[in-house]
Motif scaffolding. Structure first.
Motif, PDB file in Angstrom:
ATOM      1  N   THR A   1     -33.430  -8.201 -56.525  1.00  0.00           N
ATOM      2  CA  THR A   1     -32.600  -7.388 -56.854  1.00  0.00           C
ATOM      3  C   THR A   1     -32.583  -6.333 -55.058  1.00  0.00           C
ATOM      4  O   THR A   1     -33.835  -5.956 -54.855  1.00  0.00           O
ATOM      5  N   VAL A   2     -31.651  -6.051 -54.599  1.00  0.00           N
ATOM      6  CA  VAL A   2     -31.537  -5.064 -53.010  1.00  0.00           C
ATOM      7  C   VAL A   2     -30.237  -3.837 -53.379  1.00  0.00           C
ATOM      8  O   VAL A   2     -29.164  -4.206 -53.842  1.00  0.00           O
ATOM      9  N   LYS A   3     -30.232  -2.408 -52.764  1.00  0.00           N
ATOM     10  CA  LYS A   3     -29.633  -1.471 -53.678  1.00  0.00           C
ATOM     11  C   LYS A   3     -29.831  -1.043 -51.780  1.00  0.00           C
ATOM     12  O   LYS A   3     -30.180  -1.320 -50.990  1.00  0.00           O
ATOM     13  N   ASN A   4     -28.769  -0.715 -52.107  1.00  0.00           N
ATOM     14  CA  ASN A   4     -27.510   0.153 -50.896  1.00  0.00           C
ATOM     15  C   ASN A   4     -27.503  -0.832 -49.375  1.00  0.00           C
ATOM     16  O   ASN A   4     -28.318  -0.493 -48.822  1.00  0.00           O
ATOM     17  N   CYS A   5     -26.757  -1.760 -50.502  1.00  0.00           N
ATOM     18  CA  CYS A   5     -26.521  -2.608 -49.204  1.00  0.00           C
ATOM     19  C   CYS A   5     -25.133  -3.123 -49.861  1.00  0.00           C
ATOM     20  O   CYS A   5     -24.941  -3.080 -50.965  1.00  0.00           O
ATOM     21  N   GLU A   6     -25.133  -3.947 -48.756  1.00  0.00           N
ATOM     22  CA  GLU A   6     -23.386  -4.904 -48.713  1.00  0.00           C
ATOM     23  C   GLU A   6     -24.291  -5.843 -49.712  1.00  0.00           C
ATOM     24  O   GLU A   6     -24.624  -7.155 -48.594  1.00  0.00           O
ATOM     25  N   LEU A   7     -23.424  -6.696 -50.667  1.00  0.00           N
ATOM     26  CA  LEU A   7     -24.237  -7.532 -51.054  1.00  0.00           C
ATOM     27  C   LEU A   7     -23.725  -9.003 -51.547  1.00  0.00           C
ATOM     28  O   LEU A   7     -22.202  -9.167 -51.708  1.00  0.00           O
ATOM     29  N   TYR A   8     -23.452 -10.147 -50.084  1.00  0.00           N
ATOM     30  CA  TYR A   8     -22.367 -10.709 -49.998  1.00  0.00           C
ATOM     31  C   TYR A   8     -22.999 -12.782 -50.505  1.00  0.00           C
ATOM     32  O   TYR A   8     -24.331 -12.793 -50.857  1.00  0.00           O
TER      33      TYR A   8
ATOM     34  N   LYS B   1     -11.014 -19.201 -50.897  1.00  0.00           N
ATOM     35  CA  LYS B   1     -12.272 -18.541 -50.843  1.00  0.00           C
ATOM     36  C   LYS B   1     -12.325 -17.873 -52.014  1.00  0.00           C
ATOM     37  O   LYS B   1     -10.847 -18.216 -53.023  1.00  0.00           O
ATOM     38  N   MET B   2     -13.707 -17.849 -52.673  1.00  0.00           N
ATOM     39  CA  MET B   2     -13.480 -16.786 -54.149  1.00  0.00           C
ATOM     40  C   MET B   2     -12.954 -16.207 -53.892  1.00  0.00           C
ATOM     41  O   MET B   2     -12.355 -14.876 -53.682  1.00  0.00           O
ATOM     42  N   ASN B   3     -12.099 -15.974 -55.260  1.00  0.00           N
ATOM     43  CA  ASN B   3     -11.159 -14.930 -55.092  1.00  0.00           C
ATOM     44  C   ASN B   3     -10.586 -13.670 -56.359  1.00  0.00           C
ATOM     45  O   ASN B   3     -10.997 -14.143 -57.418  1.00  0.00           O
ATOM     46  N   GLY B   4     -10.812 -12.890 -56.246  1.00  0.00           N
ATOM     47  CA  GLY B   4     -10.800 -11.792 -56.867  1.00  0.00           C
ATOM     48  C   GLY B   4     -12.196 -10.701 -56.965  1.00  0.00           C
ATOM     49  O   GLY B   4     -12.657 -10.917 -56.336  1.00  0.00           O
ATOM     50  N   GLU B   5     -12.603 -10.257 -57.734  1.00  0.00           N
ATOM     51  CA  GLU B   5     -13.953  -8.878 -58.244  1.00  0.00           C
ATOM     52  C   GLU B   5     -14.933  -9.829 -58.413  1.00  0.00           C
ATOM     53  O   GLU B   5     -14.994 -10.277 -59.697  1.00  0.00           O
ATOM     54  N   TRP B   6     -16.350  -9.131 -59.354  1.00  0.00           N
ATOM     55  CA  TRP B   6     -17.176  -9.616 -59.945  1.00  0.00           C
ATOM     56  C   TRP B   6     -17.436  -8.791 -60.848  1.00  0.00           C
ATOM     57  O   TRP B   6     -16.665  -8.109 -61.453  1.00  0.00           O
ATOM     58  N   GLU B   7     -17.313  -9.958 -61.883  1.00  0.00           N
ATOM     59  CA  GLU B   7     -17.846  -9.502 -63.477  1.00  0.00           C
ATOM     60  C   GLU B   7     -18.439  -7.868 -63.564  1.00  0.00           C
ATOM     61  O   GLU B   7     -18.632  -7.021 -64.645  1.00  0.00           O
ATOM     62  N   SER B   8     -19.855  -8.840 -63.161  1.00  0.00           N
ATOM     63  CA  SER B   8     -21.511  -7.713 -63.414  1.00  0.00           C
ATOM     64  C   SER B   8     -21.991  -8.715 -61.864  1.00  0.00           C
ATOM     65  O   SER B   8     -22.417  -9.435 -61.545  1.00  0.00           O
ATOM     66  N   LEU B   9     -22.878  -6.982 -61.185  1.00  0.00           N
ATOM     67  CA  LEU B   9     -23.675  -7.373 -60.538  1.00  0.00           C
ATOM     68  C   LEU B   9     -24.792  -6.633 -61.067  1.00  0.00           C
ATOM     69  O   LEU B   9     -24.875  -5.463 -60.695  1.00  0.00           O
ATOM     70  N   ASP B  10     -25.417  -6.763 -60.704  1.00  0.00           N
ATOM     71  CA  ASP B  10     -27.122  -6.730 -61.319  1.00  0.00           C
ATOM     72  C   ASP B  10     -28.086  -6.214 -59.925  1.00  0.00           C
ATOM     73  O   ASP B  10     -28.239  -6.222 -59.861  1.00  0.00           O
ATOM     74  N   THR B  11     -26.940  -5.281 -58.981  1.00  0.00           N
ATOM     75  CA  THR B  11     -26.885  -4.339 -58.248  1.00  0.00           C
ATOM     76  C   THR B  11     -26.251  -3.116 -57.510  1.00  0.00           C
ATOM     77  O   THR B  11     -25.447  -3.095 -58.329  1.00  0.00           O
ATOM     78  N   ASP B  12     -27.038  -2.129 -56.887  1.00  0.00           N
ATOM     79  CA  ASP B  12     -25.908  -1.174 -56.458  1.00  0.00           C
ATOM     80  C   ASP B  12     -25.387  -1.842 -55.471  1.00  0.00           C
ATOM     81  O   ASP B  12     -26.315  -1.480 -54.815  1.00  0.00           O
ATOM     82  N   TYR B  13     -24.636  -1.353 -55.037  1.00  0.00           N
ATOM     83  CA  TYR B  13     -23.967  -0.640 -53.279  1.00  0.00           C
ATOM     84  C   TYR B  13     -24.668   0.302 -53.409  1.00  0.00           C
ATOM     85  O   TYR B  13     -24.799   1.457 -53.330  1.00  0.00           O
TER      86      TYR B  13
END
Length: 745
Positions: free
Chosen positions: A707-714, A733-745
């Motif tokens: 897990t990495v916080k306070n970043c943009e994760l690609y 390309k991968m199209n749409g939004e994440w259903e869940s993401l176990d980290t913080d933006y």
């Protein structure tokens, strides 16, 4: 004979004599009167449910996001021009609009959608509150004119009577027309152009006036170069076949003369259209809508051929825009054509050529401008079949015994094989195909038996019954396209209320006044319905979908791997702060409580829109439209970076193709880094030789990382391809939004 019988006979004789004594002009006028009445009736029968349900003919995808918005825009653009000329007394024509994509030329972008079509002048009398009226009307008008021009071509070829009438409706309401006329309104244009072009070509072949041919070339190229290309190619093939199958002396001398005349008149038409054609072609040649890879040019998939064969009469989309749905009478006419030895040689050759074109992918690619395989020229095939019907119709009552045996045998074989294919090879048999096969048998039965049972009135019975069966066939295909449970096309069209509400009560429309106070762009969570709406809101969005898009914009977004569907279709920038900054994005809209905003955006308020509540976020650190750099990076160094590194470095360095002594070359330090990840394959997935082998539906692969916080994760996939996928990973390309993401933006 009794007196009453004599009176009746005399009465019939007078009517017959009266009709026979009618001038050609009166016959033509009567023909078009009947045609107009029947056309109007069929249109009402096809679209009755749209009318009573308050639906428009605006398709909820491309129709709403492109064609309808373009109609509104052209209307506003024309009114502005008229105002400049007649009110302001200045001949000023707006040529550029910053709201088209990332900023684009008006004429070159919208010519593809019909700007240049004289009929579009009518849009000046409608605004975004009622533009759906003219949108629907022009679809019907273009269909109507297609029938008029086809009939005129038949008249030119000395065809008259019921055959022309039925051929016209077979052409007008073929599967391609029923499907595409309401999906992409300008796809009807070539159905108008080709008959005109062929009439003009026939005039030149007969050493008559070339004016019609010149005007046809001019109009088709000026209105829509894309379909004009197909029309011209088909016309060249037609002229070549007509010339070499005609009986003429001194063939070589005549050939050179004929080629010279066609080239001269064609060039005149091209030059006349150059004011629109040249700038559009320049944009097209540098457009981002690139060709697709992963295409086989030799043969289609075997199922394609089975669909085309068994669904020749029923409505079937076999793939690559090969839309069948040809009236059974056209198939019968094509079969009987080859029983006429020594006659209609040019039609036989054309039928062979066009049929082969439908069967080999490279022909679809060639006729689609070498971009990708698409048989969007299938309307030309429908025209040929329909004209063959017009030619052969009068022969239906003159069949010999051998002709009838041949017809019964071939249709019986076709019926049995098509029925077996539909029932055995496809999981769902196509209802329209089965019904059309029955109509085919009924039509053959009428043709074969009418002359035997009713010898005196056989011709009339054949004309009446085939007409009824022809219109029944059109009705079956129309029902299957629009209203069947299998397709449910009807549900994909926008109601009048929604057509207005989507434009007047969207988040971008509500925010438009505020956003117009200063130049900043907005980003919106993917919303396919309104991704081009900025052109009529006078706002500045970053989502756009135009077939002709500047490839520099596309290349930049691909280099930084902005999420997109295709190289000409950008839904948004996936909340990437770096790209948003460089595009001067200040506003961010997302459905209430669904998505975190990019870094640096603060919640402002929630708006109630037609599509639900939307949260509004405002960027605390937006860049203006214009900004400068003190440092640069060269192309060779830039190309070694990852997409994440590219977008980071462009925030502080301008990209130059080579070193420049007048500016400093920055030695930058990148902050982005890669994370180690492990794969966890669920049931039905294995990894072999860097390939995911999937053997079960809804199988899952989980990627685990720290897990990495306070970043943009690609999540960045390289060289990801899917077998049997039309849109390869180079474009899709991968199209749409994440259903869940176990980290913080």
């Amino acid at each position: 004979m009794t007196s009453s019988k004599l009176d009746t006979a005399n009465h019939k004789a007078k009517i017959s004599c009266l009709f026979c004594n009618m001038s050609d002009k009166k016959k033509t006028a009567l023909y078009f009167l009947i045609y107009t009445l029947c056309f109007s009736l069929i249109i009402l029968l096809i679209f009755w449910k749209y009318i009573i349900s308050g639906k428009t003919l605006i398709w909820n995808l491309d129709g709403m996001t492109q064609h309808y918005l373009v109609y509104i825009y052209i209307g506003e653009w024309l009114r502005e021009i008229f105002n400049n000329i007649f009110i302001e007394h200045s001949f000023v024509i707006p040529m550029w609009d910053i709201n088209i994509g990332a900023g684009s030329d008006i004429i070159t972008t919208f010519n593809y959608y019909g700007l240049g079509d004289p009929l579009c002048l009518l849009t000046a009398f409608f605004n975004k509150h009622n533009a759906y009226y003219i949108y629907d009307i022009l679809i019907i008008v273009r269909l109507y004119l297609s029938g008029v021009f086809f009939s005129c071509y038949c008249f030119r070829m000395k065809q008259r009577g019921v055959g022309v009438f039925l051929g016209t409706f077979a052409y007008l309401f073929c599967g391609y027309s029923l499907f595409s006329s309401v999906r992409h309104p300008f796809f009807i244009l070539p159905m108008m152009f080709l008959p005109l072009m062929l009439m003009g070509a026939e005039r030149i072949l007969s050493n008559e006036s070339p004016v019609l041919f010149i005007m046809s070339v001019f109009m088709s190229l000026a209105i829509n170069f894309y379909f004009a290309y197909m029309v011209i190619i088909l016309t060249i093939i037609y002229v070549a076949v007509r010339f070499f199958t005609s009986k003429c002396e001194e063939l070589l001398k005549t050939l050179l003369k004929t080629v010279g005349r066609f080239m001269l008149y064609g060039i005149i038409g091209v030059v006349m259209s150059a004011i629109l054609l040249l700038p559009v072609l320049l944009v097209f040649l540098n457009s981002s809508r690139t060709e697709l890879s992963n295409e086989t040019l030799i043969l289609y998939d075997p199922l394609y051929y089975l669909r085309v064969y068994s669904g020749y009469c029923g409505y079937v989309n076999a793939g690559s825009w090969t839309v069948t749905g040809f009236v059974p009478l056209t198939l019968i006419s094509a079969l009987l054509l080859f029983r006429k030895k020594g006659e209609y040689t040019y039609l036989k050759i054309l039928f062979g050529i066009f049929t082969i074109f439908l069967l080999i992918p490279i022909a679809g690619k060639f006729l689609n401008g070498f971009s990708y395989i698409a048989n969007r020229w299938v309307w030309g095939y429908a025209l040929l079949l329909s004209f063959i019907t017009a030619v052969m119709f009068n022969h239906l009552s003159e069949l010999t015994k051998r002709d009838k045996i041949f017809l019964c045998t071939t249709t019986a074989v076709y019926f049995i094989t098509s029925y077996i294919i539909q029932k055995r090879l496809f999981s769902k048999s196509n209802t329209s195909v089965i019904v059309q096969l029955l109509i085919l048998l009924a039509t053959v039965g009428v043709i074969v038996l009418a002359g035997l049972i009713l010898k005196k009135n056989g011709k009339r019975i054949i004309a009446f019954c085939t007409a009824v069966l022809c219109f029944l066939s059109i009705g079956v295909n129309a029902y299957y396209v629009h209203y069947s449970d299998t397709n449910d096309y009807f549900s994909e069209f926008v109601s009048k209320e929604n057509a207005t509400a989507l434009l007047e009560n969207s988040v971008t429309n509500i925010m438009s006044d505020e956003m117009q106070n200063e130049f900043y762009r907005y980003e919106q969570i993917p919303n396919r319905t309104v991704r081009n709406q900025s052109i009529i809101d006078n706002s500045h969005g970053v989502s756009f979908y135009w077939s002709l898009t500047n490839d520099n914009v596309s290349n930049y977004l691909h280099e930084t791997e902005a999420v997109t569907f295709a190289s000409h279709d950008f839904l948004n920038f996936d909340r990437k702060t770096f790209i948003d900054e460089l595009f001067s994005v200040k506003y961010f809209f997302a459905p209430e409580g669904t998505t975190p905003a990019p870094y640096g955006y603060e919640y402002n308020r929630t708006l109630n829109t037609h599509q639900g509540n939307y949260d509004v976020y405002i960027n605390k650190y937006p860049l203006p439209l214009g900004y400068g750099y003190s440092d640069y990076i060269t192309r060779d160094r830039y190309e070694t970076l990852t997409a994440a590194q590219k977008q980071e470095v462009l925030l502080s360095n301008i990209l130059l193709e080579s070193d420049h002594d007048s500016y400093s070359k920055n030695i930058f330090e990148l902050t982005s880094k890669s994370l180690e990840a492990t794969n966890e394959c669920g049931e039905g997935v294995t990894i072999e030789n860097n390939r995911f082998i999937v053997t079960k539906n809804n199988a899952e692969v989980t990627l685990n990382f720290d897990t990495v916080k306070n970043c943009e994760l690609y999540l960045d996939f390289r060289n990801l391809h899917c077998e049997d996928e039309l849109w390869t990973s180079d474009i899709k390309k991968m199209n749409g939004e994440w259903e869940s993401l176990d980290t913080d933006y």
